[in-house]
Scaffold this motif. Structure first.
Motif, PDB file in Angstrom:
ATOM      1  N   LEU A 269     -26.932 -24.726  18.730  1.00  0.00           N
ATOM      2  CA  LEU A 269     -27.194 -25.899  17.901  1.00  0.00           C
ATOM      3  C   LEU A 269     -27.048 -25.571  16.417  1.00  0.00           C
ATOM      4  O   LEU A 269     -26.576 -26.401  15.629  1.00  0.00           O
ATOM      5  N   GLY A 270     -27.445 -24.365  16.031  1.00  0.00           N
ATOM      6  CA  GLY A 270     -27.280 -23.958  14.636  1.00  0.00           C
ATOM      7  C   GLY A 270     -25.822 -23.853  14.243  1.00  0.00           C
ATOM      8  O   GLY A 270     -25.427 -24.257  13.141  1.00  0.00           O
ATOM      9  N   ILE A 271     -24.993 -23.307  15.137  1.00  0.00           N
ATOM     10  CA  ILE A 271     -23.554 -23.225  14.870  1.00  0.00           C
ATOM     11  C   ILE A 271     -22.946 -24.618  14.773  1.00  0.00           C
ATOM     12  O   ILE A 271     -22.082 -24.874  13.922  1.00  0.00           O
ATOM     13  N   ARG A 272     -23.418 -25.521  15.616  1.00  0.00           N
ATOM     14  CA  ARG A 272     -22.923 -26.910  15.537  1.00  0.00           C
ATOM     15  C   ARG A 272     -23.216 -27.504  14.160  1.00  0.00           C
ATOM     16  O   ARG A 272     -22.356 -28.151  13.553  1.00  0.00           O
ATOM     17  N   MET A 273     -24.418 -27.252  13.645  1.00  0.00           N
ATOM     18  CA  MET A 273     -24.771 -27.762  12.326  1.00  0.00           C
ATOM     19  C   MET A 273     -23.885 -27.156  11.242  1.00  0.00           C
ATOM     20  O   MET A 273     -23.444 -27.854  10.316  1.00  0.00           O
ATOM     21  N   MET A 274     -23.606 -25.868  11.342  1.00  0.00           N
ATOM     22  CA  MET A 274     -22.798 -25.199  10.315  1.00  0.00           C
ATOM     23  C   MET A 274     -21.349 -25.659  10.335  1.00  0.00           C
ATOM     24  O   MET A 274     -20.658 -25.601   9.317  1.00  0.00           O
ATOM     25  N   ASN A 275     -20.871 -26.122  11.467  1.00  0.00           N
ATOM     26  CA  ASN A 275     -19.504 -26.633  11.542  1.00  0.00           C
ATOM     27  C   ASN A 275     -19.411 -28.110  11.182  1.00  0.00           C
ATOM     28  O   ASN A 275     -18.429 -28.556  10.594  1.00  0.00           O
ATOM     29  N   GLU A 276     -20.443 -28.883  11.506  1.00  0.00           N
ATOM     30  CA  GLU A 276     -20.389 -30.334  11.300  1.00  0.00           C
ATOM     31  C   GLU A 276     -21.035 -30.768   9.985  1.00  0.00           C
ATOM     32  O   GLU A 276     -20.534 -31.669   9.315  1.00  0.00           O
ATOM     33  N   GLN A 277     -22.160 -30.146   9.617  1.00  0.00           N
ATOM     34  CA  GLN A 277     -22.855 -30.521   8.380  1.00  0.00           C
ATOM     35  C   GLN A 277     -23.320 -29.264   7.643  1.00  0.00           C
ATOM     36  O   GLN A 277     -24.516 -29.033   7.480  1.00  0.00           O
ATOM     37  N   PRO A 278     -22.379 -28.429   7.205  1.00  0.00           N
ATOM     38  CA  PRO A 278     -22.781 -27.153   6.588  1.00  0.00           C
ATOM     39  C   PRO A 278     -23.425 -27.352   5.223  1.00  0.00           C
ATOM     40  O   PRO A 278     -23.020 -28.209   4.434  1.00  0.00           O
ATOM     41  N   LYS A 279     -24.439 -26.550   4.950  1.00  0.00           N
ATOM     42  CA  LYS A 279     -24.993 -26.512   3.597  1.00  0.00           C
ATOM     43  C   LYS A 279     -23.934 -25.924   2.663  1.00  0.00           C
ATOM     44  O   LYS A 279     -23.074 -25.148   3.092  1.00  0.00           O
ATOM     45  N   PRO A 280     -23.984 -26.264   1.371  1.00  0.00           N
ATOM     46  CA  PRO A 280     -22.971 -25.745   0.433  1.00  0.00           C
ATOM     47  C   PRO A 280     -22.833 -24.229   0.470  1.00  0.00           C
ATOM     48  O   PRO A 280     -21.721 -23.703   0.389  1.00  0.00           O
ATOM     49  N   ILE A 281     -23.953 -23.500   0.610  1.00  0.00           N
ATOM     50  CA  ILE A 281     -23.864 -22.043   0.600  1.00  0.00           C
ATOM     51  C   ILE A 281     -23.069 -21.530   1.797  1.00  0.00           C
ATOM     52  O   ILE A 281     -22.281 -20.580   1.683  1.00  0.00           O
ATOM     53  N   ILE A 282     -23.252 -22.161   2.965  1.00  0.00           N
ATOM     54  CA  ILE A 282     -22.516 -21.749   4.167  1.00  0.00           C
ATOM     55  C   ILE A 282     -21.042 -22.080   4.008  1.00  0.00           C
ATOM     56  O   ILE A 282     -20.154 -21.269   4.325  1.00  0.00           O
ATOM     57  N   LYS A 283     -20.768 -23.268   3.494  1.00  0.00           N
ATOM     58  CA  LYS A 283     -19.383 -23.711   3.316  1.00  0.00           C
ATOM     59  C   LYS A 283     -18.630 -22.782   2.366  1.00  0.00           C
ATOM     60  O   LYS A 283     -17.493 -22.374   2.630  1.00  0.00           O
ATOM     61  N   LYS A 284     -19.255 -22.426   1.256  1.00  0.00           N
ATOM     62  CA  LYS A 284     -18.610 -21.560   0.270  1.00  0.00           C
ATOM     63  C   LYS A 284     -18.422 -20.137   0.803  1.00  0.00           C
ATOM     64  O   LYS A 284     -17.392 -19.501   0.570  1.00  0.00           O
ATOM     65  N   LEU A 285     -19.427 -19.647   1.535  1.00  0.00           N
ATOM     66  CA  LEU A 285     -19.358 -18.291   2.051  1.00  0.00           C
ATOM     67  C   LEU A 285     -18.272 -18.161   3.114  1.00  0.00           C
ATOM     68  O   LEU A 285     -17.497 -17.195   3.114  1.00  0.00           O
ATOM     69  N   VAL A 286     -18.187 -19.137   4.008  1.00  0.00           N
ATOM     70  CA  VAL A 286     -17.181 -19.095   5.077  1.00  0.00           C
ATOM     71  C   VAL A 286     -15.774 -19.145   4.489  1.00  0.00           C
ATOM     72  O   VAL A 286     -14.850 -18.510   5.008  1.00  0.00           O
ATOM     73  N   LYS A 287     -15.591 -19.870   3.379  1.00  0.00           N
ATOM     74  CA  LYS A 287     -14.273 -19.939   2.741  1.00  0.00           C
ATOM     75  C   LYS A 287     -13.810 -18.581   2.240  1.00  0.00           C
ATOM     76  O   LYS A 287     -12.608 -18.338   2.114  1.00  0.00           O
ATOM     77  N   LYS A 288     -14.758 -17.699   1.936  1.00  0.00           N
ATOM     78  CA  LYS A 288     -14.411 -16.365   1.450  1.00  0.00           C
ATOM     79  C   LYS A 288     -14.148 -15.386   2.600  1.00  0.00           C
ATOM     80  O   LYS A 288     -13.756 -14.241   2.361  1.00  0.00           O
ATOM     81  N   LEU A 289     -14.372 -15.834   3.825  1.00  0.00           N
ATOM     82  CA  LEU A 289     -14.221 -14.971   4.991  1.00  0.00           C
ATOM     83  C   LEU A 289     -12.940 -15.319   5.739  1.00  0.00           C
ATOM     84  O   LEU A 289     -12.421 -16.434   5.612  1.00  0.00           O
ATOM     85  N   PRO A 290     -12.408 -14.408   6.549  1.00  0.00           N
ATOM     86  CA  PRO A 290     -11.161 -14.675   7.280  1.00  0.00           C
ATOM     87  C   PRO A 290     -11.389 -15.489   8.547  1.00  0.00           C
ATOM     88  O   PRO A 290     -10.826 -15.191   9.606  1.00  0.00           O
TER      89      PRO A 290
END
Length: 566
Positions: A269-290
């Motif tokens: 459920l946490g992964i679902r949230m990070m993919n569908e409604q990510p907090k800005p910090i998660i969104k920015k961090l994932v963009k820096k990752l491959p």
């Protein structure tokens, strides 16, 4: 189930100890539940091989398979089944009513950081007067008596520990004398009796009625928040808890907790949230990752290491503050990435130093490899992990300050904390669990400790790591439909590994990645196979090899080489 075993030389980079492959025969015709496997495969539109795999994991009833494939909040247990939860909630209610100063005391690893920020965000939502404090790694793990002086100066009357506190007996004794109430929330093993505190919430308590013992520290913090929200919001608690599942998922995966039962629901459920409604910090961090999407790989090899790096060689309070706020600037993001890159370089350099010590001192034949040297305290756990991975022996790395970190060997039942407990007379302090532990020791006692732990290790079963594979499927004939269905079994991780396949094959080409020439991209029958940390000689193309492999990405339809032998 029938098993066939073969022992062979381990061919990952630098490894040379014997290891076992075991074939877990899940053939359909001989399976005692083949009728039910066929039935459930049709019900859930799964390849029969994957349904057989679920049966091998113990999911044999319709309800169990439904909960596995379709995680929901209904799978979160009643938090009040945890002993002392009622006492903890009553005390927090009192603190809220009286506007008392509350201090959350966390731990410096990824689990501790996410647990701290999760509880902080929840208490802030309830308008608490709350701060948090995480010790630097150099200050040591857990609540210490010295930390209480800082709390007293800030007029703190209630401390809530997260991911620590179970063994903080000296600090809790001092807190009691100072008139500060302490609620301990933790998930570590209880090795020296229950702590003397206002409330002790730990799923490993023997007197619990709670049905799941394997929560991470952040999982216990989530249960505290769940109990708070049930108390304040009644039946509406579910709509509020969603905002905290991302942090709970990150901490659970980062701390390598088994992804079964309640943990599986939390992470899915946490992964679902990070993919569908990510907090800005998660969104920015994932963009820096491959990685494009968030899954357990993204967390375990991307997000988690960035958080852990701050706890290892920097200040974990900085990254925890960003998690509390849910956002960070571009400059702050770059600083986090830089810290992690520094940690990578430092680990590589210190590992070379560790290898030299092991060879010079002739420790390769020891039951437990114990080395002591000038190692950065923040990476001794990583070094212990890499040593145990290379030599397939339990490992303990001790630095010049007498701080030590220990790791068992993956895929074995060897308990590293048990042998440390048996030799505890040599130690100042220690703690941990079956797979990992920490300790402190006077350097003059290291040699005696090393000798004693060799004898203690003999009391446990021999450490012979094994890899079980489920099916024999030629790489060139791997079913496309099964690749697409691999996502159905997510999230993968401890206790829910991807199904492993065996075959004999050769590679048409082999291209090294990076200067170290230990990572490769392989081609076989038009399929892409990734290989990480392998010996270049063993994966030469145009030679028949026996391999273990699994699906890497169902979207890219590529594969991951797990092991190989001639």
């Amino acid at each position: 189930m029938n098993y066939r075993s073969s022992r062979r030389l381990y061919n990952r980079k630098g490894q040379n100890k014997l290891k076992e492959w075991r074939s877990q025969d899940l053939s359909y015709d001989e399976h005692p539940y083949n009728f039910y496997i066929a039935y459930f495969s049709k019900c859930f539109h799964l390849d029969q091989a994957l349904t057989r795999y679920l049966f091998s994991l113990g999911y044999t009833k319709r309800k169990e398979i439904v909960e596995f494939l379709y995680p929901s909040l209904d799978q979160l247990h009643d938090p009040f089944l945890l002993k002392d939860m009622h006492k903890a909630i009553t005390r927090i209610e009192q603190a809220l009513d009286r506007k008392e100063k509350v201090m959350i005391f966390g731990d410096y690893d990824g689990d501790g950081q996410t647990a701290t920020s999760l509880l902080y965000r929840a208490l802030k939502k309830l308008e608490a007067n709350v701060e948090f404090l995480i010790p630097l790694r150099s200050e040591g793990y857990g609540l210490k008596p010295t930390a209480l002086d800082n709390c007293s100066m800030k007029d703190v009357s209630l401390i809530i520990t997260v991911d620590n506190g179970t063994s903080a007996h000296a600090a809790l004794k001092k807190a009691h004398k100072m008139g500060i109430d302490v609620i301990v929330t933790d998930h570590h093993e209880i090795l020296q009796g229950h702590p003397n505190c206002y409330a002790f919430v730990n799923p490993k308590r023997d007197d619990n009625d709670y049905p799941f013992k394997f929560l991470a520290g952040v999982g216990v913090a989530l249960k505290l928040v769940q109990a708070l929200f049930k108390t304040f919001y009644g039946t509406d608690w579910e709509q509020y808890i969603w905002d905290y599942l991302d942090l709970a998922a990150i901490g659970t995966v980062t701390d390598m907790m088994p992804l079964k039962g309640e943990n599986r629901a939390i992470v899915a459920l946490g992964i679902r949230m990070m993919n569908e409604q990510p907090k800005p910090i998660i969104k920015k961090l994932v963009k820096k990752l491959p990685y494009k999407d968030v899954d357990t790989t993204t967390i375990g090899f991307g997000i988690g290491p960035v958080l852990n790096a701050c706890g290892r060689i920097s200040d974990p309070n900085i990254s925890t503050r960003f998690l509390c706020e849910g956002d960070l600037s571009r400059e702050d993001l770059e600083n986090l990435i830089t810290v992690n890159n520094t940690r990578k370089v430092m680990t590589a350099e210190h590992f070379v130093k560790a290898e030299h010590l092991i060879e010079e001192q002739g420790l390769t034949n020891d039951n437990v490899i114990v080395i002591q040297g000038d190692f950065h305290e923040g990476i001794i756990g990583l070094l212990a992990s890499r040593i145990s991975e290379k030599y397939l022996k339990p490992a303990i790395v001790i630095n010049e300050s007498g701080k030590g970190s220990a790791r068992s060997v993956q895929n074995t039942n060897f308990s590293i904390v048990k042998v440390i407990l048996d030799c505890s007379s040599y130690l100042i302090s220690f703690g941990g669990h079956q797979a990992a532990a920490g300790l402190s020791i006077t350097l003059s006692k290291v040699d005696g400790f090393r000798k004693a732990i060799q004898l203690a290790a003999q009391m446990q079963d021999q450490v012979i790591p094994e890899v079980q594979y489920q099916f024999e499927i030629p790489l060139m004939f791997f079913p496309d439909e099964m690749i697409h269905q691999f996502d159905r079994l997510e999230p993968y991780g401890m206790g829910n590994n991807k199904p492993i396949f065996y075959t004999k094959t050769w590679f048409d080409s082999c291209f090294p990645l990076g200067p170290s020439r230990e990572h490769f991209v392989l081609k076989a029958f038009g399929k892409t196979v990734w290989a990480f940390r392998f010996n270049e000689q063993i994966i030469k193309p145009q030679k028949l090899r026996k391999i273990l492999y699994t699906v890497n990405s169902s979207k890219k339809r590529d594969f991951l080489l797990l092991d190989i032998k001639t």
